[in-house]
Design an enzyme around this catalytic site. Structure first.
Site, short mmCIF file in Angstrom:
data_model
loop_
_atom_site.label_atom_id
_atom_site.label_comp_id
_atom_site.label_asym_id
_atom_site.label_seq_id
_atom_site.Cartn_x
_atom_site.Cartn_y
_atom_site.Cartn_z
N ILE A 180 -3.83 -6.17 9.28
CA ILE A 180 -2.86 -5.22 8.69
C ILE A 180 -4.11 -4.63 7.51
O ILE A 180 -4.08 -5.40 6.32
CB ILE A 180 -1.51 -5.86 8.26
CG1 ILE A 180 -0.83 -6.51 9.57
CG2 ILE A 180 -0.72 -4.85 7.59
CD1 ILE A 180 0.37 -7.04 9.24
N THR A 213 0.79 -1.26 -0.03
CA THR A 213 -0.21 -0.13 0.03
C THR A 213 0.73 1.29 -0.01
O THR A 213 0.50 2.45 -0.53
CB THR A 213 -1.00 -0.10 1.33
OG1 THR A 213 -1.71 -1.04 1.18
CG2 THR A 213 -1.90 1.09 1.18
N ARG A 256 -0.44 -11.28 -5.50
CA ARG A 256 0.60 -10.46 -6.11
C ARG A 256 2.03 -10.95 -6.09
O ARG A 256 2.78 -10.66 -7.05
CB ARG A 256 0.91 -9.35 -5.14
CG ARG A 256 -0.30 -8.15 -5.11
CD ARG A 256 0.12 -7.23 -4.20
NE ARG A 256 -1.03 -6.14 -4.28
CZ ARG A 256 -0.95 -4.79 -5.03
NH1 ARG A 256 0.03 -5.00 -5.80
NH2 ARG A 256 -1.60 -4.20 -5.05
#
Length: 300
Positions: free
Chosen positions: A211, A52, A145
């Protein structure tokens, strides 16, 4: 599910976005303001320069600048966790040593991406990192990812064999895998949801919190959800979660962190754009996001 202890790094840990200026250079002043805003919003720790935080396009010297700036802003009020993970074991070890000198409180290390190591390679990668430092390490498993999944057996092997591997951010989307990790982990090993929308499901299994991406925009709201769950007040937690869920999912209508940065802009706390190959939100995406934010009460 009964929670008998508080997790080492708390229950709400935002993966902080990385502010850029109009030239897409690091905006360290804004990063410090954002870190202070997050602490004021009740977060328990901060992860700096994770996915992020656009870690793929923030280079090592810039990462160190960012860690240093956030540490100064936070001033010890909450732990600061540096994302040092890379797909090269040696690079990760060397960079972690540099980050440790700054005084960060822990590391996050992602599953190596692109080179697709087998499970034994994953074990040796993380074991090598753990053996090179005394710092507590949070593993990060995100197959979407990284192109590979770290299996529960590998995570548990690391958790049992490395005293300073203390937690995992699990974003596999596989609740059976998450359950196996929670049930097989040693005492003191914490499992965090890596998806805001999966937080309650994972906490019902014994996970400790999240998270978070949405924690950048609505930290107080997400903190309420995890604290209600931790207190066993599941009906209230479900109600609070349902009220925020449209934004949890809406932030991922395109690649993260495009829309979380747009959301901060919409609430009056702009943090700049994103670096290529990401691109800023379109006007249509921004309008749709604003509508969701109004629906959930984050935007007036």
């Amino acid at each position: 599910m009964e929670f008998k202890r508080d997790p080492r790094f708390g229950r709400l840990i935002p993966a902080m976005v990385t502010p850029f200026d109009q030239n897409l250079e690091l905006d360290l002043d804004r990063a410090q303001q954002l870190a202070d805003r997050l602490v004021a919003g009740g977060v328990d720790a901060i992860i700096v320069n994770g996915t992020t935080g656009e870690s793929p396009t923030v280079f090592y010297p810039q990462k160190l600048e960012l860690f240093r700036a956030v540490l100064r802003a936070v001033g010890g009020r909450v732990p600061v966790i540096a994302n040092v993970g890379d797909n090269c074991t040696a690079d990760t070890v060397y960079f972690a040593q540099d980050a440790a000198k700054l005084g960060v409180d822990g590391f996050m290390c992602v599953v190596p991406y692109y080179n697709k190591p087998p499970q034994e390679g994953l074990y040796r990668h993380f074991k090598t990192i753990a053996d090179s430092t005394d710092m507590p390490i949070i593993l990060y498993n995100i197959p979407g990812r990284c192109s590979i999944n770290m299996e529960a057996e590998t995570t548990l092997r690391l958790a049992h064999n490395c005293d300073n591997i203390v937690a995992i951010k699990e974003a596999s989307g596989n609740l059976d895998q998450v359950k196996a990790i929670i049930e097989g982990a040693p005492a003191g090993f914490d499992v965090y949801s890596g998806d805001d929308s999966a937080t309650l499901d994972i906490m019902r299994l014994g996970g400790v919190g999240v998270i978070s991406t949405i924690g950048n925009v609505a930290p107080e709201r997400m903190k309420e959800i995890v604290e209600l769950a931790a207190a066993g007040r599941w009906e209230e937690a479900e109600e609070a979660n349902a009220a925020l869920l449209p934004l949890m999912t809406g932030l991922f209508a395109t690649a993260n962190p495009i829309l979380v940065k747009e959301a901060l802009k919409l609430v009056g706390f702009p943090v700049g754009g994103v670096r290529l190959p990401l691109v800023d939100a379109t006007p249509e995406q921004s309008a749709a996001l604003a509508a969701i934010m109004r629906e959930v009460g984050v935007l007036a």
